[in-house]
Design an enzyme around this catalytic site. Sequence first.
Site, PDB file in Angstrom:
ATOM      1  N   GLY A  94     -45.037 -71.654  -1.475  1.00 56.36           N
ATOM      2  CA  GLY A  94     -44.471 -71.884  -1.673  1.00 56.36           C
ATOM      3  C   GLY A  94     -44.346 -69.833  -2.933  1.00 56.36           C
ATOM      4  N   THR A 119     -46.111 -67.615  -3.119  1.00 58.09           N
ATOM      5  CA  THR A 119     -45.554 -66.571  -3.817  1.00 58.09           C
ATOM      6  C   THR A 119     -45.710 -65.301  -2.791  1.00 58.09           C
ATOM      7  OG1 THR A 119     -47.252 -67.024  -5.196  1.00 58.09           O
ATOM      8  CG2 THR A 119     -47.399 -64.761  -5.153  1.00 58.09           C
ATOM      9  N   VAL A 120     -45.073 -63.774  -2.894  1.00 53.60           N
ATOM     10  CA  VAL A 120     -45.061 -62.506  -2.230  1.00 53.60           C
ATOM     11  C   VAL A 120     -46.263 -61.219  -2.994  1.00 53.60           C
ATOM     12  CG1 VAL A 120     -43.119 -63.390  -0.820  1.00 53.60           C
ATOM     13  CG2 VAL A 120     -43.292 -62.061  -2.767  1.00 53.60           C
ATOM     14  N   MET A 122     -52.079 -63.422  -2.108  1.00 53.12           N
ATOM     15  CA  MET A 122     -50.877 -64.447  -2.539  1.00 53.12           C
ATOM     16  C   MET A 122     -51.431 -65.844  -1.614  1.00 53.12           C
ATOM     17  SD  MET A 122     -49.124 -66.052   0.191  1.00 53.12           S
ATOM     18  CE  MET A 122     -48.373 -66.310  -0.904  1.00 53.12           C
TER      19      MET A 122
END
Length: 535
Positions: free
Chosen positions: A354, A355-356, A436
């Site tokens: 749920g 990181t970029v 990530m």
Amino acid sequence: MNYDALNYPYPSQRMAVYAKKGMVATSQPLAAQAGLDILKKGGNAIDAAIATAACLTVVEPTSNSIGGDSFALVWTKGELHGLNASGPSPEGISAEELRKSGYQEMPKHGWLPVTVPGTPAAWAALSERFGKLPFADVLQPAIEYASQGYPVTPTLGKYWNQAYHSFCNELKDDEFSNWFTTFAPKGRAPHIGEMWSSEDMAKTLQSIAETQAESFYRGHLAEEMDRFSRQYGGYLRKEDLAKYKPQWVKPIKVNYRGYDVWEIPPNGQGLITLMALNMLKGFDFSHREDVETYHKQIEAIKLAFADGKAYITDPEKMKTTVESLLSDSYAEERRALIADQAILPEAGIPPKGGTVYLAAADGEGNMVSFIQSNYMAFGSGLVVPGTGINLQNRGRNFSLDPDHPNCLEPGKKTYHTIIPGFLTKDGRAIGPFGVMGGFMQPQGHLQVVMNAIDFQLNPQATLDAPRWQWVEGKKVLVERKVPEHIVQALSRKGHDIEIALDVYPFGRGQIIWRDEEGVLSAGTESRTDGAIAAW
């Protein structure tokens, strides 16, 4: 790096990309292109990173948001700088109060795990210290995408739909209604290729651009977050936002086979990668696809995670020092525990003391390793009405055990999963890298570093190589493309191996390397909608 450009042992639709004047690599093509456009307008790598990061909050909302946290490593003028833009817990919250209310652990959604968002402050701080272009110009591409919309990409659409169905089952209370209004305006997640926009998000980004993020922390956006929190029994207050400032920090490193591998210091978990590499540098690795390579990597990361979970928290609350955990003597002690069979990891006792993700580089020598996140997909499930601000749930990592180093306290920063990485050699920048994906991140960093240094893979091959993820105990997930004989041999060594059907657990990475002549080479993640924009 002396790899052969054609050394490409892992199948992919991509080859490494080469350029000279500038590059941006990230998980969304539109965001990468926005960063490149900023470079072409006279901006530097820092400006490009900010533009890309801001765009990612719009074009990949499943993984990050305006209401999340950020970290950065910035190479400029021959020096590496670290920025910690993670936010603390509200001053009004405490573990004792939550335990009295019946909680045994921090919840996943709602107001309780919400911490002060650091991302807008990170953008402003980077722009003020290192940027060339006006901050408002750098945020303009994100504002336009939020207002005018964009077509949803395949991987984004898949995980958006999964999150929607999960939230339909889990988030029934009224406080979550604005998430559905914002991210499922047609009563469903947007389809792949369908346009999505948010005028509320565009207005918020415009306000952040015009005020250097002041409106977010000490203006009308702070007032809106305070009002929403009070309405539903949250602890976040405008006073928490007003006192927040991101921190410039000194990056930490270990030397691995002549290369300095850099990470952000705690409260980030990059220390885990460095501890594992410190153990592994005492071994020789001749082949990547060898059971001993996999086994020793897994055992080292298990031991490093045991220490990380036991000691990493807000640096002001840590019960030991980074120097102790990275000492050669401690690495030797932990290395001695790596034997022929898989072990159950336990924390050691270090000597007292749920990181970029995106990477950016320009023709002037500046390079940026930047990461930002909600945590756990869309985070808390809370969207501040009228703003498009999706709030993170980073406080989920706090413990409610009063004896745990990472126990929830007022104004405390939690153990943080998002970490940017950077590589140098003999004082020269090699470049930024990152993977990530929650607790996969230090494991991904370890595998990327060893793929590049030990096995001399080019950037794209480094990312395409099969990955593993240690989960807990002796359980290890492996990708389907890990050779069968390796899987069987690991099982005989006592590892509980599970072949994952989805690529999601193994993270999503980006790399940009610079050679001695200034030529840039990059790889992007084949497990998502990755893209490299080059000039």
